[in-house]
Design a protein around this motif. Structure first.
Motif, mmCIF file in Angstrom:
data_model
loop_
_atom_site.group_PDB
_atom_site.id
_atom_site.type_symbol
_atom_site.label_atom_id
_atom_site.label_comp_id
_atom_site.label_asym_id
_atom_site.label_seq_id
_atom_site.Cartn_x
_atom_site.Cartn_y
_atom_site.Cartn_z
ATOM 1 N N LEU A 13 36.361 29.598 36.759
ATOM 2 C CA LEU A 13 37.191 30.760 36.465
ATOM 3 C C LEU A 13 38.004 30.456 35.204
ATOM 4 O O LEU A 13 38.795 29.519 35.178
ATOM 5 C CB LEU A 13 38.130 31.063 37.629
ATOM 6 C CG LEU A 13 38.971 32.315 37.431
ATOM 7 C CD1 LEU A 13 38.087 33.551 37.429
ATOM 8 C CD2 LEU A 13 40.017 32.446 38.516
ATOM 9 N N HIS A 15 40.680 32.072 32.811
ATOM 10 C CA HIS A 15 41.583 33.208 32.645
ATOM 11 C C HIS A 15 41.659 33.598 31.177
ATOM 12 O O HIS A 15 41.485 32.758 30.296
ATOM 13 C CB HIS A 15 42.981 32.845 33.143
ATOM 14 C CG HIS A 15 43.028 32.598 34.609
ATOM 15 N ND1 HIS A 15 43.360 33.564 35.511
ATOM 16 C CD2 HIS A 15 42.783 31.490 35.339
ATOM 17 C CE1 HIS A 15 43.315 33.068 36.728
ATOM 18 N NE2 HIS A 15 42.962 31.811 36.641
ATOM 19 N N ASP B 197 48.420 38.107 37.744
ATOM 20 C CA ASP B 197 48.400 38.060 39.201
ATOM 21 C C ASP B 197 48.189 39.449 39.794
ATOM 22 O O ASP B 197 47.436 39.628 40.742
ATOM 23 C CB ASP B 197 49.705 37.466 39.731
ATOM 24 C CG ASP B 197 49.715 35.959 39.582
ATOM 25 O OD1 ASP B 197 48.626 35.409 39.320
ATOM 26 O OD2 ASP B 197 50.784 35.348 39.712
ATOM 27 N N VAL B 200 44.635 40.904 40.034
ATOM 28 C CA VAL B 200 43.614 40.362 40.923
ATOM 29 C C VAL B 200 43.091 41.424 41.890
ATOM 30 O O VAL B 200 41.896 41.606 42.048
ATOM 31 C CB VAL B 200 44.169 39.153 41.700
ATOM 32 C CG1 VAL B 200 43.187 38.718 42.765
ATOM 33 C CG2 VAL B 200 44.435 37.997 40.755
ATOM 34 N N GLY C 26 45.339 32.894 41.904
ATOM 35 C CA GLY C 26 45.950 34.072 41.307
ATOM 36 C C GLY C 26 46.492 35.024 42.359
ATOM 37 O O GLY C 26 45.852 35.256 43.377
ATOM 38 N N ASP C 113 43.103 36.143 50.996
ATOM 39 C CA ASP C 113 42.217 37.164 50.434
ATOM 40 C C ASP C 113 40.992 36.497 49.804
ATOM 41 O O ASP C 113 40.376 37.030 48.901
ATOM 42 C CB ASP C 113 42.952 38.021 49.411
ATOM 43 C CG ASP C 113 43.519 37.192 48.271
ATOM 44 O OD1 ASP C 113 43.294 35.967 48.254
ATOM 45 O OD2 ASP C 113 44.188 37.754 47.403
ATOM 46 N N TYR C 116 40.573 36.352 45.851
ATOM 47 C CA TYR C 116 39.752 37.491 45.434
ATOM 48 C C TYR C 116 39.328 37.395 43.967
ATOM 49 O O TYR C 116 38.210 37.757 43.612
ATOM 50 C CB TYR C 116 40.510 38.784 45.714
ATOM 51 C CG TYR C 116 39.654 40.015 45.538
ATOM 52 C CD1 TYR C 116 38.490 40.179 46.283
ATOM 53 C CD2 TYR C 116 40.004 41.008 44.642
ATOM 54 C CE1 TYR C 116 37.700 41.291 46.132
ATOM 55 C CE2 TYR C 116 39.215 42.129 44.483
ATOM 56 C CZ TYR C 116 38.057 42.270 45.226
ATOM 57 O OH TYR C 116 37.272 43.373 45.068
ATOM 58 N N ASP C 117 40.207 36.856 43.109
ATOM 59 C CA ASP C 117 39.824 36.795 41.692
ATOM 60 C C ASP C 117 38.693 35.807 41.444
ATOM 61 O O ASP C 117 37.978 35.906 40.449
ATOM 62 C CB ASP C 117 41.026 36.490 40.791
ATOM 63 C CG ASP C 117 41.691 35.174 41.116
ATOM 64 O OD1 ASP C 117 41.453 34.644 42.230
ATOM 65 O OD2 ASP C 117 42.466 34.671 40.302
ATOM 66 N N ARG C 118 38.528 34.837 42.354
ATOM 67 C CA ARG C 118 37.419 33.896 42.203
ATOM 68 C C ARG C 118 36.181 34.405 42.939
ATOM 69 O O ARG C 118 35.097 34.471 42.377
ATOM 70 C CB ARG C 118 37.804 32.527 42.772
ATOM 71 C CG ARG C 118 39.025 31.919 42.132
ATOM 72 C CD ARG C 118 39.383 30.586 42.788
ATOM 73 N NE ARG C 118 38.426 29.565 42.423
ATOM 74 C CZ ARG C 118 38.503 28.853 41.303
ATOM 75 N NH1 ARG C 118 39.511 29.026 40.484
ATOM 76 N NH2 ARG C 118 37.587 27.939 41.037
ATOM 77 N N LYS C 120 35.227 37.267 43.908
ATOM 78 C CA LYS C 120 34.530 38.456 43.429
ATOM 79 C C LYS C 120 33.597 38.124 42.264
ATOM 80 O O LYS C 120 32.694 38.888 41.965
ATOM 81 C CB LYS C 120 35.509 39.586 43.084
ATOM 82 C CG LYS C 120 36.277 39.421 41.808
ATOM 83 C CD LYS C 120 37.157 40.647 41.562
ATOM 84 C CE LYS C 120 38.197 40.338 40.513
ATOM 85 N NZ LYS C 120 39.266 41.331 40.434
ATOM 86 N N PRO C 125 36.403 30.064 46.519
ATOM 87 C CA PRO C 125 37.860 30.090 46.623
ATOM 88 C C PRO C 125 38.437 28.688 46.446
ATOM 89 O O PRO C 125 37.734 27.700 46.655
ATOM 90 C CB PRO C 125 38.109 30.600 48.039
ATOM 91 C CG PRO C 125 36.880 31.311 48.426
ATOM 92 C CD PRO C 125 35.767 30.641 47.700
#
Lengths: 713, 380, 180
Positions: A13, A15, B197, B200, C26, C113, C116-118, C120, C125
């Motif tokens: 990931l 950013h 954040d 997300v 995140g 969650d 979720y940013d990873r 998805k 996670p």
């Protein structure tokens, strides 16, 4: 040069507005791979991203590793040099601090001779810096009193391996082969807490059906799932190992051909283990005799096995003997130098392996050369550009330096990357020594307990603010990358050595402008030594996922598995030991009836100077505790959570009781990561191993008392 | 209920009632429809759609088992005289802390607190003025050349000097609330655009669309003001039309999007009223470890709601999972799976450490024949 | 996306790396959403990780009077949406696994969650990425099925098929998001 390395197909990931810097963790010998997230705009550290494609750890991290980045831009960082004036630290300029050091060092050496100065090193830093510590002490200061904190950590393993194999590489096999092994004999290692990211290999091997034998007084998370848990009394490892050797020989599990061709002294060993029948071993160690027999049979019948050990067997007054005996288990089974089998020690410090090879030890020169060997002195003097006559003689071991301070021989000390005020045994004796010094300089980025004794504290960088290499517990040389520029006014250790050396008139020997230049000189210094790094380059490390030493030339592939054909002893054969039973230095008495053992918890690293400042870790484990079996507690009418007093012949301290049945019922365990009144090392015994000069942290005699209830409670 | 059967659904019944009430109020407010401002006709239609939308959404929402249980208990508690003190405090405290001051949002961050407070009170204020004017509940009449009078529901109320400060405030009511919304929306959009954040779980159509609509409404409204105040009504008719379009869009969107959280917020009063008089203080103990974790009424409600929806969370001994504190619930699951629930043969021994058995978390064991036959007693 | 979170409690070594890592993710606001606990420290060092099972028909959402708990298109059960949550804590009492956490200060519920940013983007996670013992894994659906099959053979629930309404009776690692 690329800062971010990832294999094709690996997803990370990223950013927006951030870059990833590929590096390794700052803490233990696992040197887990990680990427550090850095803001492209502000250059600030943002966090951590797993490095899924680092073959040793596959992105896994322990809680210390996850939070390691938080120490970089931490509010507790020392921002400017500190000078103690009238008992209080005052911020000063580098100029003032370095001038004071120059003045004091020169004065003391003029008055009391060269050897009135001393250097106390550490191995939680890069090879480049470790190498330079030795050169700094011997060339810039010209003193023989140089040693390092590896004496508290790795020396017995080193001593044992040197004796047996003639060469000290912590692991004879690469970690990635572990999952293919059939049996692990793990002694004195709380692997799940001290090297958590190794666990994936053991668990994978378990998935395939591998057996596990765990030797530990406590039922650690690894012991919990072991096939046999040998819950021995602390300090009886040599008896247990002898007992296992006895059974291997008696029940005919010995690989006779291997022993014949590759080992010396088999007959002597056979004779010396003769008395260690299961009954006698059981009597000495307190382990059920059937468990010993079962362990010997499982181990003896496994086609591929690995014997592993750590501080539990090493930090004893007979640590070297323990290491040689456990190592012999692997030798008798003919396991060393083969696939997925061998012997290994779990290196505790980040660069415990590399740091001990390059001349920080009182009797060693770079490349694992002996300072007593005139040829070695000649070669290194040549590399350093000094007259061999100028090379100081061997000094004394780390703990013995404190004896020298008490005797008045050592007048000043420069402590680098270490916190002996917490990590040395018999701590009060060490604190007295620090107070007695005329002048103490400490390099650190947080004000450690040792730094509090200092006259001058020099602010250094964290690991993420400098380039370099380290050598992980396998013997794999890897790269640490610079993530950000040094914060505040901090300088790297090598810059500090360079500037002090220049002030002492030795500037021409320290004319470096980058760690890479140090690395090039260091490669040359190791050439032809036992730990030969001369074929390793920064580029090769990136390209080949690290390079295993020995690697004597740039076209040499490195040596993942050592001792495939021969050992490094004079006749190429491994030396088997013959060791009789010997009690630990201190055994329980009427006054001190129980055994105290010390160790670590997963949330803290060594003296805790770094991890005690990280919020998450402190929330999990804020203070030390005395862990014991409810049966023992019941004898003293102690309850869970109650405060008790623990006393040994050296000192006394108060601790909270934590009860669990997952431990022997005749010992107490206290973790050691705290300083001052919370330091369990006030209580530990400084009895040294005769060969490795390693203190006996792991066992001493103690007394426990319930504290008087305060009125009104 | 006889009346309900006359309609397709409860929602349509309530919608009918709401529309009838609005028309009645309009009839009173406008003096039998004599003061209807035909310029506001578009707003009027949109407001009716808004009212019907809100009603339908409120009704279907209140029919959810969880919501119905909460409302049922709240109303029955409100009727209970013995709880009068607790009811009054709960309602007042929620109204002040939660709705007027929105303290909990300020605790999530001052920036967020300020943005939300401006947005919320800007919107509520604008609603009050807009509805008041479109339904004709309120209008101004000129008493003499210097004095205006506010007429609310056909009843003359306060008078004010036409050039006075108070009058300025009243005329500019919508401009003030619009400015509040404008600043709030701007802050919210900036946060949603820059904070990684928030992004997300953010959904543009759900989280950003209402902000854009609000932005359109306030900007067109403010431009309209600029036009007649400073630019002699330049393009006034077009601007008025554009503004009207945005407001209509907003009103129609409101009941069906994110902004619908506004009318359901007052239910927060039910929490201190029904379940937890003081935040963080629990009265019911866990059935296993005894730690207080909730209140009897709440657990009864939770069990009821789950029961209605066919969740079978009853244990063999008749207790329900909700009778245990969350920590015990977690542990029970794990102990079940690790097969640690049953008594071991020797109650004094430590729990089995899986020595000698293959731990189920790891795959099946290897047969002993893989290893060479060891001599001697194999049973050891 | 067809990946599953898979838990195996026996493998847990209690290091809490998953919790430290959870704080790094995140939108987690530096608060961990998962649990690591001892079964009973007095008896043994067995610990276990616990996190949201991402139910398809989540009890927590069903008991929420404000209808605040939403499920993403991938099947991730999100924390209560902040604008709707009225802070009643019904979700924490309804959840059969004891997962949702509550912040009294900010008056909101928060829960796992799956980063979720990873997830998805099909990236594991944080907890599953760092777990040194593989007690928490982020694996393919097929791999989960084979592990589950093997496990079923060794477990008590063999031959029974859990349904959405009574799966709490069974071992939880049978569940995870993105199945089917």
């Amino acid at each position: 040069m690329t800062e971010f390395i990832a294999k094709p197909g690996v997803k990370n990931l990223k950013h927006e507005g951030e870059k990833l810097i590929t590096t390794h963790c700052s803490y233990c010998g696992m040197q887990c791979g990680m990427h550090i997230r850095v803001s492209e705009k502000t250059g600030k550290i943002k966090g951590v991203e797993p490095r899924y494609d680092w073959p040793v750890t596959l992105g896994k991290l322990c809680p210390k590793g996850v939070t390691a980045y938080q120490q970089i831009d931490h509010p507790d960082r020392i921002k400017r040099p500190l000078i103690k004036k009238k008992g209080r630290f005052v911020e000063s300029s580098w100029e003032e601090a370095l001038s004071l050091i120059e003045k004091k060092f020169t004065e003391l050496q003029d008055k009391h001779g060269k050897d009135s100065l001393s250097v106390f090193g550490g191995v939680s830093m890069t090879n480049e810096k470790c190498y330079l510590v030795g050169k700094y002490a011997r060339v810039a200061l010209g003193t023989r009193f140089l040693d390092y904190n590896g004496r508290f950590c790795m020396s017995s393993a080193a001593g044992g391996f040197m004796k047996t194999f003639g060469m000290d590489r912590g692991s004879t096999l690469p970690w990635t082969e572990l999952e293919h092994s059939d049996c692990f004999l793990i002694a004195g290692s709380n692997t799940a807490e001290c090297h958590p990211t190794s666990i994936q290999m053991f668990w994978k091997a378990r998935d395939k059906g591998a057996k596990m034998i765990v030797v530990d007084p406590r039922e650690t998370p690894t012991a919990r799932i072991a096939d046999v848990h040998l819950d021995l009394l602390p300090g009886t490892d040599s008896a247990l190992a002898n007992g296992l050797l006895h059974l291997l020989i008696k029940e005919d599990f010995v690989d006779k051909e291997y022993v014949e061709n590759r080992c010396n002294n088999f007959e002597e060993l056979k004779a010396s283990v003769e008395p260690f029948t299961p009954e006698y071993t059981s009597q000495l160690t307190g382990v059920d005799k059937n468990k010993i027999i079962k362990a010997a049979r499982i181990y003896g019948s496994s086609p591929r096995s690995v014997v592993m050990f750590a501080r539990g067997v090493e930090q004893q007054s007979k640590g070297v003997d323990n290491v040689t005996l456990y190592t012999s288990l692997a030798l008798l089974r003919g396991q060393i130098g083969k696939f997925a089998s061998g012997v290994a020690t779990f290196t505790g410090q980040g660069n415990g392996q590399g740091g001990r090879e390059h001349g920080q030890k009182s009797d060693l020169l770079p490349g694992y050369r002996k300072i007593t060997d005139p040829e070695a002195v000649k070669y290194i003097s040549g590399v350093w550009g000094i007259d061999p006559e100028e090379m100081p003689k061997a000094g004394v071991s780390a703990f013995e330096m404190f004896d020298e301070i008490h005797k008045g021989t050592i007048r000043a000390m420069h402590v680098v990357c270490s916190n002996p005020a917490v990590s040395a045994p018999d701590a009060e004796y060490v604190w007295e020594a620090f107070k007695k010094l005329d002048f103490l300089v400490v390099n650190d980025f947080f004000l450690s307990e040792t730094a509090e004794f200092a006259d001058v504290v020099l602010p250094t960088t964290t690991w993420a603010e400098d380039e370099g290499t380290t050598t992980n517990l396998e013997g794999r040389v890897i790269r640490i990358r610079k993530s950000i520029e040094p914060l505040h006014e901090s300088k790297t250790d090598w810059q500090i050595f360079k500037e002090i050396a220049a002030r002492l008139g030795k500037g021409k020997h320290f004319d470096y402008s980058s760690p890479r230049e140090i690395f090039e000189e260091f490669r040359l210094a190791t050439k032809g030594g036992k730990a030969d790094y001369s074929g390793i380059t920064y580029e090769r490390i990136d390209k080949e996922d690290g390079v295993f030493w020995p690697c004597p030339s740039e076209d040499h592939p490195g040596t993942p598995t050592v001792f495939k054909e021969t050992f490094a002893t004079p006749n190429g054969k491994a030396n088997l030991p013959a060791v009789s039973w010997q009690e630990p230095d201190e055994t329980p008495s009427e006054e001190f009836p129980i055994r105290l053992t010390t160790g670590r918890v997963v949330f803290h690293y060594l003296s805790g100077n770094q991890t005690r400042r990280i919020d998450f870790l402190m929330e999990q484990c804020p203070v030390p505790f005395a862990e014991m079996h409810p049966e023992l507690a019941s004898r003293y009418n102690m309850q869970d959570g109650e405060k008790i007093r623990v006393t040994t012949p050296r000192s006394t301290m108060e601790l909270e009781v934590r009860l669990t049945k997952a431990t022997r019922n005749d010992i107490i365990f206290v973790p050691y990561h705290w300083g001052k009144e919370l330091a369990v090392n006030k209580l530990t015994n400084a009895a040294l191993d005769p060969t490795s000069r390693m203190p006996e942290f792991k066992v001493c005699a103690a007394r426990i008392e319930k504290l008087e209830q305060k009125a009104g409670h | 209920m006889q009346l309900e059967r006359s309609f397709y659904s409860r929602a349509s019944m309530y919608s009918f009632i709401v529309v009838m009430i609005l028309i009645l109020l309009m009839w009173i407010g406008t003096g039998q429809f004599s003061h209807i401002d035909i310029m506001l006709f578009g707003y009027l239609i949109a407001s009716f759609v808004f009212a019907i939308g809100i009603t339908v959404r409120m009704v279907s929402w209140s029919l959810r088992p969880a919501t119905r249980q909460m409302l049922k208990r709240s109303f029955s508690n409100l009727k209970n005289k013995e709880r009068k003190k607790r009811n009054v405090t709960s309602v007042l405290k929620t109204a002040v802390d939660n709705i007027v001051l929105q303290k909990f949002i300020f605790k999530r961050g001052i920036y967020r607190g300020v943005a939300h407070w401006l947005l919320a009170w800007g919107c509520i204020g604008s609603f009050a003025i807009t509805f008041g004017l479109t339904f004709g509940w309120m209008h101004f009449s000129l008493v003499d050349p210097e004095t205006y009078q506010m007429v609310v529901m056909g009843i003359p109320t306060i008078t004010m000097h036409a050039d006075g400060i108070f009058a300025e405030l009243v005329y500019n009511g919508l401009n003030i609330t619009a400015m509040m919304v404008f600043i709030g929306v701007l802050m919210a959009i900036i946060r949603r655009k820059t904070n990684q954040d928030v992004q997300v779980t953010q959904r543009p159509e759900f989280d950003l669309l209402p902000l854009y609509i609000l932005m359109a409404v306030t900007v067109t409204g403010l431009v309209l003001t600029l036009s007649y105040k400073f630019m002699n009504g330049w393009m006034h008719n077009y601007l008025a039309l554009i503004h009207q379009v945005t407001v209509v869009l907003f009103l129609v969107y409101f009941p069906f999007g994110k902004l619908f959280h506004l009318p359901i917020r007052p239910m927060a009063a039910g929490v201190p009223m029904n379940y937890q008089e003081e935040a963080g203080v629990d009265t019911r103990g866990c059935a296993k470890c005894g730690t207080p974790y909730s209140s009897d009424d709440q657990i009864e409600d939770v069990k009821g709601i789950l029961g209605v929806q066919n969740f079978d969370l009853q244990m063999a001994d008749g207790t329900y999972l909700s009778d245990y504190c969350p920590a015990c619930r977690r542990r029970m699951r794990v102990m079940k799976q690790l097969n640690l629930e049953h008594q071991h043969e020797n109650p004094y021994a430590p729990i089995q450490t899986m020595t000698d058995v293959q731990v189920p978390g790891f795959s099946t064991g290897r047969s002993d024949s893989y290893y060479k036959e060891a001599e001697g007693d194999e049973k050891l | 996306m067809n990946k599953i979170m898979y838990l195996e409690f026996e493998r847990c070594i209690g290091c809490r790396a998953c919790q430290a890592a959870c704080r790094e993710c995140g939108d987690h606001d530096a608060k961990e959403r998962n649990y690591v606990e001892h079964v009973d420290f007095m008896e043994s060092r067995q610990t276990f990780p616990m996190m949201c099972m991402q139910c398809k028909d989540p009890a927590c959402a069903r008991v929420c009077p404000a209808n605040a708990i939403q499920i993403t298109e991938e099947g991730v059960v999100l924390s209560a949406s902040e604008e709707k949550c009225i802070g009643c804590r019904n979700c924490t009492f309804g959840c059969p696994f004891g997962i949702p956490k509550f912040d009294f200060e900010q008056n909101k519920m928060y829960k796992c969650d799956m980063c979720y940013d990873r997830s998805k983007h099909d990236i594991a996670p944080m907890c599953a990425s760092v777990c040194p013992s593989d007690a928490i894994r982020f694996i393919d659906f097929d791999e989960m099925q084979s592990l589950r099959r093997r496990r079923t053979q060794m477990n008590l629930v063999e031959g029974k098929k859990p349904t959405e309404q009574d799966k709490w009776k069974y071992v939880p690692e049978f569940f995870g998001v993105y199945s089917d």
